[in-house]
Design a protein around this motif. Structure first.
Motif, mmCIF file in Angstrom:
data_model
loop_
_atom_site.group_PDB
_atom_site.id
_atom_site.type_symbol
_atom_site.label_atom_id
_atom_site.label_comp_id
_atom_site.label_asym_id
_atom_site.label_seq_id
_atom_site.Cartn_x
_atom_site.Cartn_y
_atom_site.Cartn_z
ATOM 1 N N GLU A 193 47.063 32.627 23.262
ATOM 2 C CA GLU A 193 47.381 31.576 23.799
ATOM 3 C C GLU A 193 46.681 30.373 23.029
ATOM 4 O O GLU A 193 47.467 29.283 22.889
ATOM 5 N N LEU A 194 45.585 30.490 22.114
ATOM 6 C CA LEU A 194 45.226 29.541 21.370
ATOM 7 C C LEU A 194 46.228 29.115 20.275
ATOM 8 O O LEU A 194 46.198 27.915 19.663
ATOM 9 N N LEU A 195 47.074 30.035 19.615
ATOM 10 C CA LEU A 195 48.004 29.742 18.936
ATOM 11 C C LEU A 195 49.095 28.742 19.530
ATOM 12 O O LEU A 195 49.427 27.991 18.930
ATOM 13 N N LEU A 196 49.427 28.957 20.852
ATOM 14 C CA LEU A 196 50.509 28.208 21.347
ATOM 15 C C LEU A 196 49.861 26.962 21.841
ATOM 16 O O LEU A 196 50.431 25.768 21.529
ATOM 17 N N TYR A 197 48.581 26.971 22.141
ATOM 18 C CA TYR A 197 47.965 25.400 22.631
ATOM 19 C C TYR A 197 47.735 24.475 21.285
ATOM 20 O O TYR A 197 48.311 23.397 21.189
ATOM 21 N N GLU A 198 47.461 25.115 20.208
ATOM 22 C CA GLU A 198 47.366 23.990 19.021
ATOM 23 C C GLU A 198 48.752 23.968 18.235
ATOM 24 O O GLU A 198 48.753 22.783 17.757
ATOM 25 N N LEU A 199 49.865 24.685 18.626
ATOM 26 C CA LEU A 199 51.252 24.392 18.350
ATOM 27 C C LEU A 199 51.553 23.171 18.925
ATOM 28 O O LEU A 199 52.383 22.270 18.280
ATOM 29 N N THR A 200 50.965 22.742 20.212
ATOM 30 C CA THR A 200 51.221 21.640 20.992
ATOM 31 C C THR A 200 50.816 20.446 20.385
ATOM 32 O O THR A 200 51.431 19.214 20.653
ATOM 33 N N ALA A 201 49.957 20.614 19.452
ATOM 34 C CA ALA A 201 49.243 19.275 18.808
ATOM 35 C C ALA A 201 50.077 18.609 17.681
ATOM 36 O O ALA A 201 50.102 17.475 17.518
ATOM 37 N N ALA A 202 50.995 19.706 17.369
ATOM 38 C CA ALA A 202 51.803 19.050 15.959
ATOM 39 C C ALA A 202 53.024 18.175 16.516
ATOM 40 O O ALA A 202 53.309 17.246 15.744
ATOM 41 N N ARG A 203 53.495 18.235 17.566
ATOM 42 C CA ARG A 203 54.727 17.349 18.089
ATOM 43 C C ARG A 203 55.034 17.150 19.617
ATOM 44 O O ARG A 203 54.271 18.401 20.254
ATOM 45 N N SER A 204 55.745 16.413 20.218
ATOM 46 C CA SER A 204 56.110 16.753 21.485
ATOM 47 C C SER A 204 56.514 18.062 21.766
ATOM 48 O O SER A 204 57.250 18.675 21.204
ATOM 49 N N THR A 205 56.092 18.566 23.131
ATOM 50 C CA THR A 205 56.093 19.831 23.520
ATOM 51 C C THR A 205 56.720 19.958 25.114
ATOM 52 O O THR A 205 55.909 19.253 26.003
ATOM 53 N N LEU A 206 57.687 20.497 25.241
ATOM 54 C CA LEU A 206 57.904 21.088 26.553
ATOM 55 C C LEU A 206 57.369 22.766 26.917
ATOM 56 O O LEU A 206 57.848 23.393 26.117
ATOM 57 N N TYR A 207 56.487 22.836 27.685
ATOM 58 C CA TYR A 207 55.750 23.913 27.908
ATOM 59 C C TYR A 207 56.138 24.532 29.145
ATOM 60 O O TYR A 207 55.872 24.150 30.219
ATOM 61 N N VAL A 208 57.121 25.652 28.961
ATOM 62 C CA VAL A 208 57.713 26.600 30.255
ATOM 63 C C VAL A 208 56.789 27.526 30.444
ATOM 64 O O VAL A 208 56.665 28.624 29.590
ATOM 65 N N THR A 209 56.343 27.655 31.607
ATOM 66 C CA THR A 209 55.651 28.866 32.121
ATOM 67 C C THR A 209 56.139 29.630 33.132
ATOM 68 O O THR A 209 56.847 29.132 34.072
ATOM 69 N N THR A 210 56.156 30.938 33.017
ATOM 70 C CA THR A 210 56.950 31.790 34.073
ATOM 71 C C THR A 210 55.916 32.699 34.678
ATOM 72 O O THR A 210 56.294 33.258 35.884
ATOM 73 N N ASP A 211 54.487 32.531 34.640
ATOM 74 C CA ASP A 211 53.832 33.419 35.277
ATOM 75 C C ASP A 211 52.628 32.728 36.169
ATOM 76 O O ASP A 211 52.004 33.164 37.206
ATOM 77 N N ARG A 212 52.133 31.675 35.393
ATOM 78 C CA ARG A 212 51.045 30.603 35.877
ATOM 79 C C ARG A 212 51.814 29.715 36.383
ATOM 80 O O ARG A 212 52.763 28.923 35.706
ATOM 81 N N ASP A 213 51.283 29.002 37.506
ATOM 82 C CA ASP A 213 51.561 27.531 37.814
ATOM 83 C C ASP A 213 51.267 26.457 37.069
ATOM 84 O O ASP A 213 50.441 26.529 36.160
ATOM 85 N N GLU A 214 52.053 25.308 37.277
ATOM 86 C CA GLU A 214 51.828 24.195 36.487
ATOM 87 C C GLU A 214 50.312 23.684 36.423
ATOM 88 O O GLU A 214 49.689 23.438 35.460
ATOM 89 N N ALA A 215 49.615 23.775 37.537
ATOM 90 C CA ALA A 215 48.323 23.121 37.638
ATOM 91 C C ALA A 215 47.411 24.203 36.919
ATOM 92 O O ALA A 215 46.626 23.721 36.070
ATOM 93 N N ALA A 216 47.557 25.603 36.850
ATOM 94 C CA ALA A 216 46.798 26.396 36.319
ATOM 95 C C ALA A 216 46.715 26.173 34.604
ATOM 96 O O ALA A 216 45.749 26.043 34.142
ATOM 97 N N VAL A 217 48.108 25.782 34.297
ATOM 98 C CA VAL A 217 48.519 25.688 32.682
ATOM 99 C C VAL A 217 48.044 24.379 32.269
ATOM 100 O O VAL A 217 47.335 23.982 31.365
#
Length: 208
Positions: free
Chosen positions: A37-61
């Protein structure tokens, strides 16, 4: 020359000759009990990101991003429920603006749908990111119960990243392989990563 998009990890970008080609669909395969998940999180720093989660709810993410010690962005987080997930996910990615990133974490729920419908979903996604010069990253859990459509995901994907986590003596070792890279160069050797508070290249005891 195809534009390269940053992974958010400068040293990894250099290994990939500048990053990932714009318009790419990327499959990131990793064990569930890893720091992928660290790779995913740092990826979001590069540009505008839509993060779609399928197992955790939005508040948890959202809370995970707030706690993340490394460099992250401020992605828009949306939850895809188990009822008609392909349709929900398709409506979301069609809103993806140009030159942005889509993360699906994890993609396993979508891979468990009907094969033909899932394949069509991937083709639609691939077309959208190509025409918008964006990036789609599908987080594939490589655990005890891998979905039947994983081969389809990795075959359609333009880039495949495989994170391997092992316990070696008193150390947890993470190695990233890039066995597939359309529009670029697949790496002949793995990259040893330090996945602690952030993502970095580990060269301290690398003798491989």
């Amino acid at each position: 020359m195809v534009e390269r998009l940053s992974t958010g990890v400068p040293v990894l970008d250099r290994k990939l000759d500048g990053g990932l080609p714009a318009g790419s669909t990327v499959a990131l395969s990793a064990p569930p009990a890893s720091q992928s998940e660290l790779l995913l999180y740092e990826l979001t720093a590069a540009r505008s990101t839509l993060y779609v989660t399928t197992d955790r709810d939005e508040a948890a993410v959202d809370a995970a991003f707030e706690r993340a010690p490394g460099r992250t962005g401020s992605p828009e987080v949306r939850y895809v429920p188990g009822d008609a997930p392909l349709e929900h996910a398709r409506r979301l990615f069609r809103r993806l603006p140009a030159e942005s990133t889509l993360v699906v974490d994890p993609v396993d729920l979508l891979e468990r749908q009907d094969e033909s419908r899932y394949r069509n979903f991937l083709h639609d996604l691939q077309h959208h990111v190509q025409t918008s010069d964006s990036l789609a990253v599908l987080h594939c859990l490589d655990g005890r119960n891998v979905p039947d459509q994983r081969d389809v995901t990795e075959h359609v994907a333009d880039v495949v990243l495989q994170l391997h986590t092992e316990i070696a003596g008193d150390r947890v070792e993470n190695r990233l392989a890039v066995p597939k890279f359309r529009g670029g160069r697949a790496l002949p050797e793995t990259i040893k990563l330090e996945l602690a508070e952030s993502v970095s290249i580990d060269t301290s005891r690398d003798i491989a």
